[in-house]
Design an enzyme around this catalytic site. Structure first.
Site, PDB file in Angstrom:
ATOM      1  CD  GLN A 216      -1.040  -0.977   3.579  1.00  0.00           C
ATOM      2  OE1 GLN A 216      -2.282  -0.963   3.555  1.00  0.00           O
ATOM      3  NE2 GLN A 216      -0.373  -1.623   4.520  1.00  0.00           N
TER       4      GLN A 216
ATOM      5  CG  ASP B 193      -1.840   2.155  14.636  1.00  0.00           C
ATOM      6  OD1 ASP B 193      -2.705   1.831  13.790  1.00  0.00           O
ATOM      7  OD2 ASP B 193      -2.019   2.101  15.864  1.00  0.00           O
TER       8      ASP B 193
ATOM      9  CG  ASP C   6      -6.471  -1.834  14.465  1.00  0.00           C
ATOM     10  OD1 ASP C   6      -5.424  -1.526  15.074  1.00  0.00           O
ATOM     11  OD2 ASP C   6      -7.174  -1.018  13.828  1.00  0.00           O
TER      12      ASP C   6
HETATM   13  N1  SAM Z   1      -7.578   2.524  12.804  1.00  0.00           N
HETATM   14  C1  SAM Z   1      -7.522   2.257  11.386  1.00  0.00           C
HETATM   15  C2  SAM Z   1      -8.878   2.263  10.779  1.00  0.00           C
HETATM   16  O1  SAM Z   1      -9.854   2.215  11.527  1.00  0.00           O
HETATM   17  O2  SAM Z   1      -8.949   2.315   9.557  1.00  0.00           O
HETATM   18  C3  SAM Z   1      -6.771   0.984  11.148  1.00  0.00           C
HETATM   19  C4  SAM Z   1      -5.372   1.160  11.542  1.00  0.00           C
HETATM   20  S1  SAM Z   1      -4.167  -0.036  11.179  1.00  0.00           S
HETATM   21  C5  SAM Z   1      -2.988   1.041  10.503  1.00  0.00           C
HETATM   22  C6  SAM Z   1      -4.750  -0.968   9.775  1.00  0.00           C
HETATM   23  C7  SAM Z   1      -3.706  -2.035   9.475  1.00  0.00           C
HETATM   24  O3  SAM Z   1      -4.292  -3.131   8.778  1.00  0.00           O
HETATM   25  C8  SAM Z   1      -2.541  -1.553   8.595  1.00  0.00           C
HETATM   26  O4  SAM Z   1      -1.352  -1.642   9.328  1.00  0.00           O
HETATM   27  C9  SAM Z   1      -2.547  -2.523   7.406  1.00  0.00           C
HETATM   28  O5  SAM Z   1      -1.259  -2.819   6.918  1.00  0.00           O
HETATM   29  C10 SAM Z   1      -3.229  -3.723   8.032  1.00  0.00           C
HETATM   30  N2  SAM Z   1      -3.800  -4.685   7.078  1.00  0.00           N
HETATM   31  C11 SAM Z   1      -4.538  -4.427   5.983  1.00  0.00           C
HETATM   32  N3  SAM Z   1      -4.891  -5.576   5.369  1.00  0.00           N
HETATM   33  C12 SAM Z   1      -4.362  -6.597   6.112  1.00  0.00           C
HETATM   34  C13 SAM Z   1      -4.382  -8.017   6.007  1.00  0.00           C
HETATM   35  N4  SAM Z   1      -5.028  -8.627   4.996  1.00  0.00           N
HETATM   36  N5  SAM Z   1      -3.757  -8.746   6.963  1.00  0.00           N
HETATM   37  C14 SAM Z   1      -3.108  -8.124   7.989  1.00  0.00           C
HETATM   38  N6  SAM Z   1      -3.040  -6.780   8.144  1.00  0.00           N
HETATM   39  C15 SAM Z   1      -3.668  -6.023   7.209  1.00  0.00           C
END
Ligand code: SAM
Length: 281
Positions: A30, A85, A155
């Site tokens: 991403q 994060d 999350d």
């Molecule tokens: N608080 C945020 C929100 O409500 O949108 C979410 C925060 S956190 C940064 C979201 C995380 O999900 C990111 O670090 C991203 O890399 C991770 N992520 C996305 N798709 C994923 C997957 N298929 N497996 C594991 N992690 C994933």
């Protein structure tokens, strides 16, 4: 001073002034940028969507971590899917009764850059000896693991890019497979006024898989458009019926700035338009 324009919605969105960019890079999964805004402090965005800010992250992380763990009352093994994060891990780590936290994050860069440029989010939690950090797709993990959990916290990003598979029936069925009896899964389920389809899809998946499921809400300023909703599903109805006094006993050692036992219970009271979506599935 330049500006960051969020691209989550066609024709509507927020703009944040950018005082300084700390990191910007297209990772293997991403586009990741971390910058400073005069109002919300340091901000992280993924694929043009605000993920978290220093100033208001506590609301989201406290509500998605403490509601399931305090409702459960005896959560020993917790799984965090996503959460790169580190804010969710910080809040989960406050619970002394949690023996082990497994965090499955697909993008190592998010963790590395958050540790460097958003250190207050994890606040050292990535060094907690209870943590088992796995860099992998959360869907593949819950599909294949032999591990079992008392609480699963999804999350995730929005259903765009790598986050898309974390909103599917297969993913939710795999999460169900990994829950211990009496376990609870909670989900980041978007800003309901604008992401109503996400609510509907998760509700359909919960209804097919769990005996007792609900949604609860909190307003997070930089998740624009009103109330953010969180999914809550379990086969143990007693968890949702937990009383304020029981929550007060369980929460005594947990320092928070948003979560309270009263807020916990009140958050499940949803506006009529949201109830109508859930009634007309
Ligand atoms: N608080 C945020 C929100 O409500 O949108 C979410 C925060 S956190 C940064 C979201 C995380 O999900 C990111 O670090 C991203 O890399 C991770 N992520 C996305 N798709 C994923 C997957 N298929 N497996 C594991 N992690 C994933």
């Amino acid at each position: 001073m330049s500006a960051f324009k969020e691209t989550l919605y066609e024709g509507y969105g927020q703009e944040l002034a950018v005082e300084e960019i700390y990191f910007e890079h297209r990772t293997d999964h991403q586009h990741l940028v971390i910058f400073r805004n005069p109002v919300f402090g340091r901000v992280m965005a993924l694929d043009g969507i605000v993920q978290t800010t220093e100033r208001d992250e506590f609301i989201y992380h406290e509500m998605l971590a403490h509601v399931p763990i305090l409702a459960h009352g005896a959560a020993a093994e917790v799984l965090i899917v996503g959460g790169g994060d580190g804010g969710m891990l910080r809040e989960v780590s406050k619970h002394a009764g949690v023996r082990a936290v497994t965090q499955v994050e697909i993008d190592a860069s998010v963790i590395e850059m958050s540790r460097e440029y958003l250190p207050q989010h994890s606040a050292g939690a990535f060094d907690d000896p209870r943590l088992n950090l796995v860099i992998a797709d959360g869907y593949a993990f819950v599909r294949d693991t032999e591990a079992r959990f008392d609480v699963i916290i999804v999350d995730s990003t929005d259903p765009i890019g790598p986050g898309e598979q974390l909103f599917t029936r297969d993913f939710h069925a795999a999460c169900k497979r990994c829950l211990r009896p009496g376990g609870i899964v909670v989900t980041q389920n978007g800003v309901v006024f604008l992401q109503t389809d996400e609510l509907r899809e998760t509700a359909v998946n919960f209804a097919a898989l769990y005996a007792d499921w609900h949604f609860y809400a909190a307003a997070v300023p930089t998740y624009v458009g009103g109330l953010m909703v969180f999914g809550f599903a379990t086969d143990e109805p007693a968890h949702h019926r937990v009383t304020v006094s029981t929550l007060e006993e369980r929460a005594t050692a947990i320092a928070t700035r948003y979560y309270t036992p009263d807020i916990h219970k009140a958050a499940f009271a949803l506006p009529r338009y949201v109830q109508d979506v859930l009634r007309d599935l």
